[in-house]
Each structure stands twice: as structure tokens, then as C-alpha cells.
Design a protein around this motif. Sequence first.
Motif, short mmCIF file in Angstrom:
data_model
loop_
_atom_site.label_atom_id
_atom_site.label_comp_id
_atom_site.label_asym_id
_atom_site.label_seq_id
_atom_site.Cartn_x
_atom_site.Cartn_y
_atom_site.Cartn_z
N SER A 13 27.30 27.44 20.32
CA SER A 13 26.95 26.07 20.68
C SER A 13 25.50 26.03 21.17
O SER A 13 24.93 27.05 21.54
N ILE A 14 24.93 24.83 21.16
CA ILE A 14 23.53 24.68 21.54
C ILE A 14 23.41 24.75 23.08
O ILE A 14 24.22 24.13 23.79
N ASN A 15 22.43 25.48 23.55
CA ASN A 15 22.29 25.61 25.01
C ASN A 15 21.30 24.59 25.55
O ASN A 15 20.85 23.68 24.85
N GLU A 16 20.93 24.75 26.81
CA GLU A 16 20.10 23.75 27.49
C GLU A 16 18.73 23.58 26.86
O GLU A 16 18.10 22.53 27.00
N LYS A 17 18.27 24.60 26.12
CA LYS A 17 16.97 24.46 25.45
C LYS A 17 17.03 23.40 24.35
O LYS A 17 16.01 22.94 23.86
N GLY A 18 18.22 23.04 23.99
CA GLY A 18 18.38 22.10 22.88
C GLY A 18 18.35 20.65 23.31
O GLY A 18 18.62 19.76 22.51
#
Length: 883
Positions: free
Chosen positions: A303-308
Amino acid sequence: MLENLPKTYDPKDFEDRLYKFWSDNNYFTPKVDKNKKPFTIMMPPPNVTGSLHMGHALNNTIQDVLTRWKRMDGYEALWLPGTDHASISTEAKVVDKIKSEGKSKEDMGREAFLEEAWDWTHLYGGRIKNQLKKLGVSCDWSREAFTLDENLSKAVEEVFIRLYEKDLIYRGNRIINWCPSCTTAISDAEVEHEDSHGSIWQVRYPLKDGSGHIEIATTRPETMLGDLAIAVNPEDERYKDLIGKTAILPLVNREIPIIADSYVEMEFGTGAVKITPSHDPNDFEVGARHNLGQCIIMNEDGSINEKGGAYKGLERFEARKKIVEDLKEGDYLVAVKDHDNAVGHCERCKTIIEPLISKQWFVKMEPLAKPALEAYYKGEVNFIPERFGKIYTHWLENIKDWCISRQLWWGHRLPVYYCDSCGEVIVSRTPVEKCNKCESDNVRQDTDTLDTWFSSALWPFSTLGWPEKTPDLDYFFPTDVLVTGYDIIFFWVIRMVFSSIEQMGEVPFKDVFLTGLVRDSQGRKMSKSLGNGIDPLEIIDEYGADALRFTLLTGNSPGNDMRFYTERVEANRNFANKLWNATRFVLMNLQEDIGFGQLDLESLEEEDKWIVSKLNKTIKEASDNLEKYELGMGAQRVYDFIWDEYCDWYIEMVKSRLYGSDENSRLTAQKVLVYVLKDILKLLHPFMPFITEEIWQHLPDSNQALIVTSWPKYKSELEFEYSENSIEYIKTAIKHIRNARAEMNIAPSKKATTIFVTKDDVVKSYLENGKRYFINLASAESIQIHDNKDGLGEDNISVVLHKAEAYLPLKELIDFDKEIERLEKEKEKLDGEIKRVVGKLSNQGFVAKAPEKVVEEEREKQRKYEEMLDKVLERLESIKNIK
RNA sequence: GGGCGGUUAGCUCAGUUGGGAGAGCACCACGUCGACAACGUGGGGGUCGUUGGUUCGAGCCCAAUAUCGCCCACCA
């Protein structure tokens, strides 16, 4: 004295009993005996999760044939069995199991999870062993090994440390293959590439100075969240002016530089590439060259992390969809095109692999690959068939470092400790509690385990006690041959070779025998999902292990896939039945106490010498076949000898003597029947161990178990050329007579005096000795041998032979039209043969250049066929005159 | 993109130093004669994918080609 065999062959009556008999007598367990030569095979260890399938049945049958043959041939034969903990596969199964119980790995904790895994291992690990026993495997269970055994684990640890100390193992941040479902890194070999139809998106990134935009193409739009640059080819005229400028990453609004790198191909896509150093191996390289740094945008589960930013928390393909939508909305999307490419999947769970940067442990491959290649080129390792050597060299020549750390719990834990106070990395054979640099006790062991292949790479020597210098290791290593499927050449074969060279200083085996795949009758791979798998145990249950083994051994050649037909198993069961019944015949015709030890060559009659001579040849040829790993050909040769020569001819020829009044002749026949049968059983034993052992133990003077008797040897004094010629002549004559009678529809019950006319002394001697064969096998009432056909009249069937003619006076049965028809057919055949031979011999090149032997053979054939044709024509002439 | 393998009898496949094409199953005919009908005897059936080459001679060696299949490969 002679205990009779049951009337019908039923493998269930004895297979399990005999396996226990062998096992109880320790016949599978070799000793370290310096006076004898060792022969060693390491069984490819099946996974503890598995159950026996046809692939196992095939390669274990092959190993068993080789082991049984070598054991009989005087070697101390060790076939060492074992199982593999199969780290990732087993862990996945255990995870599934606890999941169904509402639990998770994380909830349970490491200790409790490993207990579950051991329970699983104990429950299922033993299953495949018992299934193998049903096949008849003669491996040494007393030396059985498991990759997680204490001593094998010690070997793993030792190798890790030695490689680390030689700088051949290192820890680094590199792009690895990440499986979001197994949540672990996997090696390149564990990634399966599958062609798929997808899309390629063309996206424009605006330039910061507002002077326009630059267009890139991507197959994984979601990775743009991690873009750190755009790259173009330095030679590309279209983009020359843009190099050094800054672009704005859409949706994220990050400023990224436009750089030049020759990696970019101008012809592909738009000629401009987004660079995502943390999520693509090529981009990683480009990033490193241009010091772009890293930007990881995904969590372990993909899943996409906080950078996303706005996409945080979205699953990667959801994110892709959303990003494409947003790009479209923001007018950044220029085009979507169909695009085929190969997508990597996890070999275990089939999930799409995510390349990403991660700190993992690697084996530096180049220094290890080099000697492994040299060993191959020096001929120290041979592949059967040879062509597989190319796969070996190709892999080694293009090798990349091997990622060995796995974020899994079931397996060998890395002997690595980290000091959280000073950051020291400590690799140690003993548990570390205190940092050896800063003396802090803030030390923890690495939680990762090793790739399951790291331990199987050591299998050829770890199973023999290495790193201890054990007598077994000294005696049985290196092994002789590895038997395995071609699909694991790089997973396993290569890794064993370089590990062995590195640790032991020599290759682990001389020969690698590669098997193909066993497919279903339609040529499809057998698989659980297709439900087309054929269970070897069901086949054994219905037809017996011997029939299954024979089926797997014959009708295919090494390295080629084979289709599995139950019809073939049935045919081989019938063969076993044939042997069974032949034995019953022999046993019921034996008199007691005559002694079956030595053959008295003086008393042998023509057909005795013939079968002994044929047997002798079969021994030589079958042994040669085995020597060259031509197992299928060897098996077929033995099969043909048993059925065609022994059963169809020898037994039939000898019957009249067994029932006759000549006592010496009768006893000799009995002795030869037993003598030949015993060697037959020996020759067949590696292929069909059960039925041969069972029969053997019913034979007189066979106290020793067949499994440990000696392999028959070729003896030049047992070649009888005259007898072979004589009997082969008789066989041909009988076949001709039978054929003529069948074509004339004359039932075998209608016997007729058979009159041979010949002037040839040799043929005369053959026939004189062979009178009784014609009476028994060619429906002859009596035999006469004449010099010429004077006074024979014309009311005969004439059978033309080489240097002779046989007449069957069957006056009232003869239909002259049919006789003419039959002779015409014979004439045509001979005409054809003569035409071919004459054609060959009239070719000057042939006569001049072919070996004299070959030319003379052809001349001999010409004489023979012309001689026979003359007689056919003569006969036709005279018969037409009567009409 | 690179590499490898298959193409031989109706079906599945053997065929290893180039010298008259084989097996099993299936098919046809006959047969229950004191081991075996899970059998016996006899029989039919193939221009060995195609083309060219080397050779006295090619299923086998060489070169193309067709077709099916497999493996490897970071072209966004």
C-alpha cells in the motif's frame, strides 16, 4: 521343498512385506568400508509440506535403479534421504492454518509460531516418507536428514560466517524483489515472469519555467509518487535544450531535475523516462549515478505510505487507478496505449512482485560463479543430457548477487547481531549479549531467516556431518550423481556446485541426471488447480509399484517430458504377470534336489546354448546401458529378452524335453531354466524390485536376498555362435511355416508331415537337431529331410527357406488359387529386396567406398534372396502347370 | 530480444559411433495346446515436418524453413 507361487500375480501380497524385510535386514544401510568403492546419491529432499506426486515417483525410481544396480555391482551404495523445511512454502501453509483459527503471526509471536511450524512438520513431514516407501526406495533411512536438524543448521551457520569473513556475504541497500503478500524479499530465481497485456501511459510533466512540458511513458503510473528525476538520452536532439531544467511532478508538485543518461533509449516511448530510484532496478542505477537520493512510497503490504500524500493507504493497484484518473482530470494524461510486457510474479503465491529498495543480505556471486564455470568446462560436472550444460553456464555467466535474507520466521536465523548503542554489526557462532565494541548490552539478533536454498545448497556435505570431519564425509563425498528435474538447475544444482567448491574444494557430484516433467495424457502439466494430477499411490494400489516404476522408466528419454497413460502401466503390469507365470511354469516342472548351482556346459543342448548365449549378450548390453544412464533402453532390453526370447521361444522349445523320457536332457533343461531365470531376476531387479525379490525367494538354492546378490557378468566362454545361428535359423523356418499355414487357413490342429529338402550340410545339421521344435512349434506331425524333392508330387504347400524348402503334404486341404496367391506375395517381397540390394551393389561408389564387410553382407543378401526367388518361381511354375 | 527442445505407424513414444524403420496400446484374422486370455499365433499400417547440402549411403551430420512447446531477459 519348492513352495509354489500363488496362481495369480498380486503385488499387494508381497510388496509391503518385502520392503519391511529389506529394511529390517539393513540392506539399505552401507558401511564405511575402505576395501570397497562407495557409490553415493543424495536424494533431492522433498518439502515437508508435500505429498508424493509423479515427479517424485519418477526421480526417486531413477535413483533407486542406480542405487540397487550399484549395490549389486559391489559398491557400498549410499542413497541418503531427507526432507527440506522449505521456509517460505511451509510458513505460508502454517500462516493459512492459524488464520483459519482466527490467529495471526503477529499475535502469536515468534516462539509460538515456530512451535506451530514444528507441529506441522511432524504431522506432515513423515507422510511423504511413507509414500516413498511404497515405491520401493532403497535409501538409507538411518542416515535421514532434515535441513533444520541441529547439525545441518550448524553447517548453515558455519557457511554464512565463513562467507561473511571472506567478504562474500554483505549487507546492503539494493533493489530487491518484494512480495507484498508473503511480505518478504525473494531472490531473482524466485520471480516468474509472465507475459501480460497491459497499458502504457504517456504523461506530461510541466516545466518549472512555464516554457512547456516534457512527456514520459510509464507502465506503472503509481510509482510516479517516488519520481526524483526525468532522464533523456544525451544525444537526443529533441530534448537537448531541456537538460538541466526542472520539471514539476504532477499531483505531487515536487520539483525534479531533467538529467541526461545514456541508459535511455531514444526510440522507446517518448524518449524521456521518469526516474524512480527506489522502485526500479534501472532507475536505481541512474539515481546512483546522479545522486538523486531515495524516495520509498510503499509499505510492506504494497500500500502507499505517507510519502504518497493524498494516495496514502491505497493498495498499489487502487492507487494506480486513482492516479490515472487524477492525471486525466488535471490534463496531464496524453495517451494510453496497449502494451505487452513481462510482469514478475512471486513463485510461491503468484502475487505481482514489487521491485523496491531494501536493506538485505546478499551473497557476492562473481567470485563463486567463476570456479563453478571452470569446473564445468574442465568436465568435472556432466549433464545428462548434455544440452542442459548451456542453462548452467548461461546462468553463471549472467549471475547477479543473491539476496539471501527473508523476512520470515521458519528457517535458519541469521547469526547476526546489531548493537543499538553504537550500530556495530556482529556476526557470531555463539549468541551475543554484549557489544564487542562499545560493551553495551543493547544487542539484538537479526530477526530474518535465510533463503531455504541456502541450506539445500549444502545438502551434499551437510548431510554427511560437515563441518565435522566424519568418516561418512570422508568416504561418501563427493557423491556420484544427482538426479533432479531440469526446473531447479539454478535454484539448486548451481548453488550446490559453487557451495561445494567453496567449502569442500571440489564439486559435489560428477553427473547430473535431469528428468523431464510427467504430464497428463493430454500433455498438460499435472497440477492441483487443474485437478488432473494422477496420484502415484492410487496407481501403485491398482497395478503395483513395479508396474508404475517400469512405466516411468521406459518409453522416454532423459530430460524430455513424458505423458502418463494408465494403459502403459497396465501393459507393464501384464509384463510382470508374464514373468510371474513363466516362473510358475519353471517351478512346477522342477524335480527336487538336483542342485542348481553350476551349469554343466558339456551337457547343454542347442537351445540351451542359444539362450545362455543370448542372456550373456543381454547382460553386457543392459550393463552398458546402465553405465551410460540409458535406463529406459536397459529396461526395454531386459523386457524383450524375458518376453521374446525366454518366454516365447526358450520355454516353448524346452517343453518336449521336460515332458520327455530322456532324464539327462530333462534335468539339463530344468537347470538352464533356473539358471537363466536367476540372471533375469537380477537384471530386472533394479527396475522391478518387488516381483523379482518375491520370485527369487521361491527359487531353489537362493538363500541370500536378491537385493544383495551380485550383478551378472558377461563371460566370453558363454558365447555359442553355432547354436545361435542354428536356433535363429530354426526360428525363422518355424515363423515361415506358421505364416504359410495361417495364410492358408490351416488350423494348427491339422498336423502335417513336414519334409525339408536341402543339399546344404550346415542347414541339414540345423534341421536334424531341430526336429522336435517343428513338431511342437510348427504343427509338424513328423519330420523328413531329403536331398531332393523327387517323388514328392505337387499336392503340397511349399515354404521357401534360405538354402532349403519345406513341403507340407496336405492334399485335401490345398486350395491352389490361394497357394498361388501366397507365392505371388512372397515373390513380390523378394523382388523388392533384390531390387534394393542390386541397386546398392550396382552403385560403383558403394562398392568402392563402403567398408568391405558391409559390401559383402549385401552380396550375401543378394545370393540369398535370388536363391529363394528361384525356388518360389519354380514352385509357381509347376503349380500353374497342374491347374 | 536471446537460448533450447519436439515434429517417426491411428495414439503415446524409443531409435547414442550414418549401412536393410522399432515398441506398447489400438486394429484385423485364427486359437483355449498341460505357465500365462493380465495369453498365444499370424497380419495390416510409416516417402521419419518441408527444402537444399555433405556422403557410396541420412530418421541420425550441416544449412534454411514451417509448426508446436519450454526456458531465460531491467526496455520505461
